[in-house]
Structures are given as C-alpha cells and as structure tokens.
Enzyme design. Structure first.
Site, short mmCIF file in Angstrom:
data_model
loop_
_atom_site.label_atom_id
_atom_site.label_comp_id
_atom_site.label_asym_id
_atom_site.label_seq_id
_atom_site.Cartn_x
_atom_site.Cartn_y
_atom_site.Cartn_z
N LYS A 180 -20.33 39.17 -65.97
CA LYS A 180 -19.42 39.65 -64.93
C LYS A 180 -18.00 39.30 -65.35
O LYS A 180 -17.66 38.12 -65.51
CB LYS A 180 -19.76 39.00 -63.60
CG LYS A 180 -18.77 39.36 -62.51
CD LYS A 180 -19.27 38.98 -61.15
CE LYS A 180 -18.22 39.29 -60.09
NZ LYS A 180 -18.70 39.02 -58.74
N ARG A 195 -12.89 44.04 -52.65
CA ARG A 195 -12.33 42.86 -51.98
C ARG A 195 -11.67 43.26 -50.67
O ARG A 195 -11.70 42.51 -49.70
CB ARG A 195 -11.35 42.14 -52.90
CG ARG A 195 -12.10 41.46 -54.04
CD ARG A 195 -11.17 40.71 -54.98
NE ARG A 195 -11.91 40.30 -56.17
CZ ARG A 195 -11.33 39.92 -57.31
NH1 ARG A 195 -10.01 39.89 -57.40
NH2 ARG A 195 -12.08 39.56 -58.35
N LYS A 198 -21.10 44.04 -65.34
CA LYS A 198 -20.15 44.48 -64.31
C LYS A 198 -18.73 44.21 -64.75
O LYS A 198 -18.46 43.11 -65.21
CB LYS A 198 -20.49 43.69 -63.05
CG LYS A 198 -19.62 43.93 -61.88
CD LYS A 198 -20.16 43.14 -60.73
CE LYS A 198 -19.15 43.22 -59.62
NZ LYS A 198 -19.11 42.08 -58.81
N SER A 245 -16.45 49.19 -57.33
CA SER A 245 -15.62 49.88 -56.35
C SER A 245 -14.45 50.63 -56.98
O SER A 245 -14.16 51.77 -56.60
CB SER A 245 -15.10 48.86 -55.33
OG SER A 245 -14.40 47.81 -55.97
N TYR A 305 -22.19 53.27 -55.60
CA TYR A 305 -21.86 53.74 -54.25
C TYR A 305 -22.18 55.22 -54.09
O TYR A 305 -22.17 55.74 -52.99
CB TYR A 305 -20.38 53.46 -53.96
CG TYR A 305 -20.03 51.98 -54.03
CD1 TYR A 305 -20.35 51.14 -52.98
CD2 TYR A 305 -19.44 51.43 -55.17
CE1 TYR A 305 -20.06 49.78 -53.04
CE2 TYR A 305 -19.16 50.07 -55.25
CZ TYR A 305 -19.47 49.26 -54.18
OH TYR A 305 -19.21 47.91 -54.26
C1 PBG Z 1 -18.46 38.87 -55.11
C2 PBG Z 1 -18.58 40.25 -55.64
C3 PBG Z 1 -17.56 41.10 -56.10
C4 PBG Z 1 -18.16 42.32 -56.36
C5 PBG Z 1 -19.53 42.19 -56.12
N1 PBG Z 1 -19.77 40.89 -55.69
C6 PBG Z 1 -16.09 40.89 -56.19
C7 PBG Z 1 -15.56 39.76 -56.94
O1 PBG Z 1 -16.25 39.09 -57.72
O2 PBG Z 1 -14.37 39.49 -56.75
C8 PBG Z 1 -17.44 43.56 -56.80
C9 PBG Z 1 -18.14 44.84 -56.53
C10 PBG Z 1 -17.27 46.04 -56.58
O3 PBG Z 1 -16.08 45.98 -56.94
O4 PBG Z 1 -17.78 47.10 -56.24
N2 PBG Z 1 -18.54 37.84 -55.99
#
Ligand code: PBG
Length: 331
Positions: free
Chosen positions: A200, A210, A255, A281, A319
């Site tokens: 990630k 967020r 991710k 997202s 999504y």
């Molecule tokens: C939380 C989390 C995040 C996402 C999924 N779980 C955001 C982050 O780590 O700041 C992002 C998913 C997306 O952007 O669709 N830890």
C-alpha cells in the site's frame, strides 16, 4: 530488419473475425472477480452524495440495507465496508473502533441478516476513528507502531466477532498480520481470512476516499509517508508481500491499482498467492470526470478492469462493481 516472415505471418489474421478474437482472448472478467467498496454513515434515511466521487453515496444503515439487496441481485461476491462516524465520536486513540456496537459492526450484521452468501471485508486501521486522521496511535507526532498493534488486534477481534469474513489490515504497521492472525486463532476464528493491504503506497490517489470517510481535513505533518510505501519503490513491495504471507495473510492487495500494474505483475511472477488490486477513489474520480464530460467513452471502465486481470490479479476492489456486474450479466 528481416521482413521474410511477411506475408506468411500476418498478426491481423487472427483478429479479422469476431469468433476468432473470442478464441484468441487470453483474459476475461467475471462478476466473481469483483469486490464492491461501500460507505456507511450514521443517522437515518441518508443517501449522501460524495462530491468527488460522482454516482457514489454514503448510506445510513436503513438505506445500506437496500443497497445490499441490489448487490445480492447482482451476485457480487463480496463487499468492503467503510464507515463515516460522527466527529464527536473520534478521539486521539480511535476508541470507537473497539466499540462492539459501532457503525461497522452494525453494518456487518445487516449484511449477514440479508445474505449468508455475500462476503464481508472490513479494514483494520484507525483512520475513520481518530481525530487526527492517521491509521494508528500518535506518540510524539508519529504513529507508534507497537502501540498501534495493540489497538488493531482488538479492532480485528471486534470485527471478527460481529461476523466479518475477511479482515483487511490497511494500516501498514510492521507485524500487524502476525498479531491479528494469532489473536484470531486464540479466539477460535480459525476460518476468518486476512486480505492484507501488503503493498500500500503513500498516494495522493486516496484523496476522495478520505473526504468520503471524513478523515482528510485533519491529517497533519508528513501525511502517511512514515508508514505507507514510497511510490518510487517496487522491490520493497515484494518484501512486504512475503512478510505478510509468512505472518499468515491468505491473500494480498496492491493499492492504488492502475498506476501500479508493474507491482502486481512482479508479485504474480514471484509468488503463488491470490492477488487483488484496489482501483482506488482517485482512479474512480479521474475516470468519472472524463466520462461525465464525454471526453472518454464508458467502455474504458471495462478496459481498466481487464488490465488488472492481464497483470495477474485474481480480483479487483472497484467502485464500478455494480455497474460492471450489470454489464457482465447483460453479455
Ligand atoms: C484507510 C484506507 C484508505 C483507503 C482504503 N483504506 C485511505 C488511506 O490509507 O489514507 C483508500 C481507498 C481509496 O482511495 O479508494 N487506511
């Protein structure tokens, strides 16, 4: 250059007729490859549009229920649920994550009461629950790894007890998969799966998410760079994945998705494990803004999902899941 093989070899011959293209195709997408991330919120009768993510909503639990019936009809195998809680329930330590009756636990139970078929995935991370928006416990301005592990372990157990099928640690703390796996085993949740966000990256593509869970406004200092991966690196991704697998992860997530296909491909070529991509997202927002302006044809969505399969993914968190499932059922 040697052109001797032409016209003996014409690559276009196999592409000429539709039946032939069908026979030649190497990758396919099915509804079974899809995981739908969905946002829930407090209150009643709410279906709040998410500004940065056109056509997506935050559902209060009564409306969420209706959405689950739709998912059931579409035969999407699994959903990932993300909560937006009241601001006054957020604190330094993310205590609400440990409340057995919190929003996410209620949402899990609703899904389970509607269908035993739909797999439920929940993040293990504190960001929807902390007033600073970080995924863990802050000590001296940084997320403290080992203190955070203690809370994540409890959060994981709370969610497993509520009926979550797959825990998805998305916090990037070192050692978290091992701690969660041990805790699940000790407490009899031997079949609760772990799908870890192993690779990630610290990415600006998470911005719309967020804002959807209400964790963006407060994020201070260096963002999440001290725990999420540096996007300049890919060898490190392989190491992260190997560690998570050795600690007991059953499957892993890369991710963001599309800009990181090389990472997926690298993992696929080195390890025999189920790999999932999260089309995050920001990727959704980019595509939707172009589609809504008629700058891109909608068909681009299907194309991106096939790209994930081609790179080596077993499935995709996207999504677009309901929309693509509808399309695939029509085919
Ligand atoms: C939380 C989390 C995040 C996402 C999924 N779980 C955001 C982050 O780590 O700041 C992002 C998913 C997306 O952007 O669709 N830890």
């Amino acid at each position: 250059m040697n052109f001797n093989n032409f016209p003996k070899i014409r690559m276009r011959r196999n592409r000429f007729k539709s039946f032939s293209r069908k026979l030649i195709e190497e990758n396919q997408l099915s509804v079974n490859d899809l995981i739908y991330p969905i946002f829930v919120t407090y209150g009643k009768n709410k279906k709040e549009p998410i500004k940065e993510m056109p056509n997506l909503f935050r559902y209060s639990l009564d409306m969420f229920e209706k959405e689950i019936y739709r998912i059931k009809l579409l035969k999407i195998p699994a959903i990932a649920i993300f909560p937006k809680i009241e601001n006054d329930k957020k604190d330094e330590k993310g205590s609400e994550a440990l409340n057995k009756n919190n929003l996410i636990c209620k949402a899990i139970k609703i899904v389970k009461s509607i269908s035993t078929e739909i797999g439920v995935i929940c993040d293990v991370a504190l960001d929807p629950y902390t007033n600073h928006g970080h995924d863990g416990v802050l000590i001296n301005g940084d997320v403290d790894n080992d203190e955070t592990l203690k809370v994540l372990e409890s959060q994981a157990l709370v969610q497993a007890e509520a009926g979550c099928d797959i825990l998805a640690p998305s916090d990037m703390m070192d050692g978290r998969v091992g701690v969660i796996r041990d805790c699940l085993e000790k407490n009899g949740f031997v079949n609760t799966q772990i799908m870890s966000y192993a690779a990630k990256y610290a990415s600006s593509f998470y911005g719309p998410f967020r804002s959807a869970v209400g964790s963006s406004g407060t994020l201070l200092g260096q963002g999440k760079d001290s725990y999420q991966m540096d996007f300049r690196n890919s060898d490190e991704a392989l190491k992260e994945v190997k560690l998570d697998i050795s600690e007991g992860a059953d499957m892993i997530i890369v991710k963001p998705g599309l800009p990181y296909l090389d990472v997926i491909y690298k993992i696929k070529n080195n390890l025999n494990i189920p790999i999932f991509a999260y089309q995050v997202s920001g990727e959704y927002s980019m595509l939707m803004s172009a589609i809504n302006n008629n700058w891109l044809d909608k068909k681009v969505i299907y194309e991106t999902l096939i790209c994930f399969k081609r790179a080596g993914c077993n499935g995709i968190l996207t999504y677009f899941a309901p929309e693509i499932a509808t399309l695939l059922h029509q085919k």
